[in-house]
Each structure stands twice: as C-alpha cells, then as structure tokens.
Design a protein around this motif. Structure first.
Motif, PDB file in Angstrom:
ATOM      1  N   THR A 148       0.810  -1.183  -0.072  1.00 24.07           N
ATOM      2  CA  THR A 148      -0.033   0.045   0.005  1.00 24.07           C
ATOM      3  C   THR A 148       1.055   1.358   0.177  1.00 24.07           C
ATOM      4  O   THR A 148       0.498   2.512  -0.243  1.00 24.07           O
TER       5      THR A 148
ATOM      6  N   SER B  29      -6.095   0.686  -4.750  1.00 20.27           N
ATOM      7  CA  SER B  29      -6.493   2.005  -4.354  1.00 20.27           C
ATOM      8  C   SER B  29      -5.618   2.857  -3.497  1.00 20.27           C
ATOM      9  O   SER B  29      -5.727   3.980  -3.489  1.00 20.27           O
ATOM     10  N   ALA B  30      -5.015   2.200  -2.350  1.00 21.22           N
ATOM     11  CA  ALA B  30      -4.244   2.970  -1.478  1.00 21.22           C
ATOM     12  C   ALA B  30      -2.943   3.461  -2.388  1.00 21.22           C
ATOM     13  O   ALA B  30      -2.451   4.807  -2.088  1.00 21.22           O
TER      14      ALA B  30
ATOM     15  N   GLU C  20      -3.151   4.397  -5.361  1.00 21.93           N
ATOM     16  CA  GLU C  20      -3.606   5.722  -6.043  1.00 21.93           C
ATOM     17  C   GLU C  20      -3.659   6.822  -5.267  1.00 21.93           C
ATOM     18  O   GLU C  20      -3.187   7.717  -5.781  1.00 21.93           O
ATOM     19  N   ARG C  21      -3.988   6.470  -3.834  1.00 22.09           N
ATOM     20  CA  ARG C  21      -4.192   7.848  -2.987  1.00 22.09           C
ATOM     21  C   ARG C  21      -2.657   8.265  -2.751  1.00 22.09           C
ATOM     22  O   ARG C  21      -2.391   9.353  -2.852  1.00 22.09           O
TER      23      ARG C  21
ATOM     24  N   GLU D 178      -1.432  10.332  -5.734  1.00 17.91           N
ATOM     25  CA  GLU D 178      -1.867  11.593  -5.417  1.00 17.91           C
ATOM     26  C   GLU D 178      -1.258  12.918  -5.019  1.00 17.91           C
ATOM     27  O   GLU D 178      -1.261  13.927  -5.008  1.00 17.91           O
ATOM     28  N   GLN D 179      -0.620  12.137  -3.940  1.00 23.27           N
ATOM     29  CA  GLN D 179       0.533  13.037  -2.871  1.00 23.27           C
ATOM     30  C   GLN D 179       1.665  13.370  -3.613  1.00 23.27           C
ATOM     31  O   GLN D 179       2.352  14.050  -3.020  1.00 23.27           O
TER      32      GLN D 179
END
Ligand code: SAM
Length: 288
Positions: A45, A98-99, A101-102, A105-106
């Motif tokens: 993750t 999904s983690a 992907e987040r 974004e950072q």
C-alpha cells in the motif's frame, strides 16, 4: 480497509537495505542515464501498519490501541533523491491498488503507473512492452511466499538493464520440501520447481544415506537432508546460473531468531562496468 499490517524488525532491515541501494543507484547513474526506473512488483500500500497490543481496558480505561504507520517500499521509492523518472507499482489486491492511487495523488507530476494483477504476468507485459536500451532500473521482488516464477526471472535477466532485489522465502521452501518425501505431494513439487526452474532440488535435498552394520551397507531412511543453509546455497547457485552477478545474500530472521528469508541482489547487465558499480554499492550495503 487497505491497512497493510506486516513485518518485524527484519522488515525494517530489509527496507533500509533496499532504500540505501536506491539512493546510491540514482546518485551514481543520474548523470549517465536519462531514464531511471523503479519497479515494485509486490508493492503493498505504500505504508506498513504496526499495531501495539492494547492494554486491557479494565487495567487502563480509555487507553486506545497504538497504531504506528511506517513507510513501505512504494513510498520509500517515491522519496528517493535524485528521483526515479518512472515508477511502476504492481499489486494483486484491489484495495491496496486504491491505496497506491491515493499515494500517487500525493506526488503530483511524478510518472507513476499502478498495475493491478499477478506480478509474474505484469512483469512479463511490462518487459515485453518496453525497449530497454538507454534505461536502467531497479526491481524489488518482495512476495510473502514463493510467488515469483523462474520464467519471470529469465525475462528480467534478458533486459540486461535491471538490478533485482529478490526476497527469497527460505521458510516457504523449507516448509514445502517436507522432510518426509511421502508428504511431498504434487502441488508442493510443482510450486518449488516453478520457483527454482528445475527439479534438481529433489536430488540435491533428499538422499538415501548409506549406513553400515555387521552385515554390510544398507539404506537408511529416505528423507530431506538439506538444511536452511543448503537450501539458501542452492537458490544462490540457481540465481548465479542465470544472472551475470549475484551478491551473497542477507539472511533475515523472525523475532525468535529463526531464518525466514534471504535477500539477494542479482544484476542482469553483463557489462563489467555495470556489475562493478552494482557490486560495489550492493556489497557495501549488505556487509555493513
Ligand atoms: C510483503 S508484501 C509487500 C510489502 C511492500 N514491499 C512494502 O514494503 O510495503 C507482499 C505484497 O504482495 C501482494 N501480492 C501477493 N501475491 C501477489 C502476486 N502474485 N502479484 C502481485 N502482488 C502480490 C500482497 O497483496 C502484498 O501487498
């Protein structure tokens, strides 16, 4: 839920070794190569969750469970400076993707790909799709168990561009290669052979030791005689038969001191200069 709870003190050691290599790699090669890549084939993750056992509520009312979050390999790679030009995360689990992907974004502006699926298939597709001339990469193979196929290592070797950190599960091999050959069923044989690319391990790890009594020689019990040391050495020889250079591995243990994994560095580029550099950096890290 995408919390990824895993690891022990060896996990910190493993990640610190890989991080040190990534830093030294981009520092040394940045001036020579316009494209430096990192491929994390079992990415998780991006973070590692460590839960401290909560104090029983009747002893310390209101005391919450302590949760510590540390960086996993994906985030470590993103933080490396000089930065990688492209980063590929491969991960089988949907919620972990999904983690990731987040996490992506950072890091706006960074070239990050997230590939969901089995690492063997994803590596095959990635290697197939790319021209490797002028590129250098580090790949991290960090499975829980015996998920990396030998054919995948063959594909990586052919690129002549990738340095691979490969966490080999000694515990997995030891468990699958049952001491009693009667218990070594087809699924176990197939799993070990898929990982090692040969069935020569049967001959090497099992034997029929001869014993002598007054009547002469007789066969003792047929069983696995290879210990963890012999299994690690067999894996090392197999890797050396494929890659131009393989460094002596770092053995990783569990909290009770039992050997669990061996962390290998294998270099796919046969050029003396590439081997020299990777060996110098890798050895300084592995022997420290
Ligand atoms: C030991 S964890 C990796 C930890 C990660 N390197 C880190 O430091 O955070 C192994 C990961 O591989 C994933 N995984 C398991 N089998 C896989 C497969 N066949 N292909 C891709 N990912 C897989 C698991 O979901 C898990 O996230």
């Amino acid at each position: 839920m995408s919390d990824h709870e895993f690891g022990n003190v060896s996990t910190d050691l493993k990640l610190s070794l890989v991080e040190a290599y990534l830093k030294a790699f981009t520092t040394a090669l940045r001036p020579q190569f316009p494209e430096l890549w990192y491929i994390d084939a079992f990415a998780g993750t991006g973070e590692r969750v460590i839960k401290q056992t909560a104090v029983p509520a009747d002893l310390m009312p209101g005391q919450a469970e302590k949760i510590e979050r540390r960086r996993g390999s994906a985030q470590i790679a993103l933080d490396i400076r000089p930065a990688f030009d492209r980063i590929v995360f491969m991960e089988k689990k949907k919620s972990y993707c999904s983690a990731l992907e987040r996490l992506k974004e950072q890091y706006p502006g960074r070239n990050i790909d997230i590939v969901r699926g089995d690492a063997n298939a994803a590596i095959e597709a990635e290697i197939q799709a790319m021209k490797w001339v002028g590129k250098r990469a580090v790949m991290f193979l960090d499975p829980y168990g015996m998920a990396v196929n030998w054919t995948t290592l063959e594909r990586i070797r052919k690129t002549e561009a990738i340095d691979v950190w490969y966490l080999v599960s000694l515990a997995g091999l030891f468990r699958q290669a049952t001491r009693d050959p009667e218990k070594l069923d087809d699924s176990k044989r197939v799993a070990i052979t898929r990982m090692l690319g040969t069935d020569e391990w049967i001959e090497a790890w099992y034997n029929r030791p001869k014993k002598e009594d007054l009547l002469g020689e007789y066969d003792d019990v047929y069983q696995r005689v290879a210990d963890v040391e012999a299994i690690e050495s067999f894996v090392g020889k197999r890797l050396k038969s494929l890659f131009p250079a393989v460094l002596p591995p770092k053995r990783l243990k569990n909290a009770n001191g039992a050997p669990m994994f061996s962390l290998f560095l294998a270099i796919s580029n046969p050029a003396g200069k590439a081997i020299g550099l990777a060996t110098k950096i890798g050895n300084s890290i592995l022997k420290a």
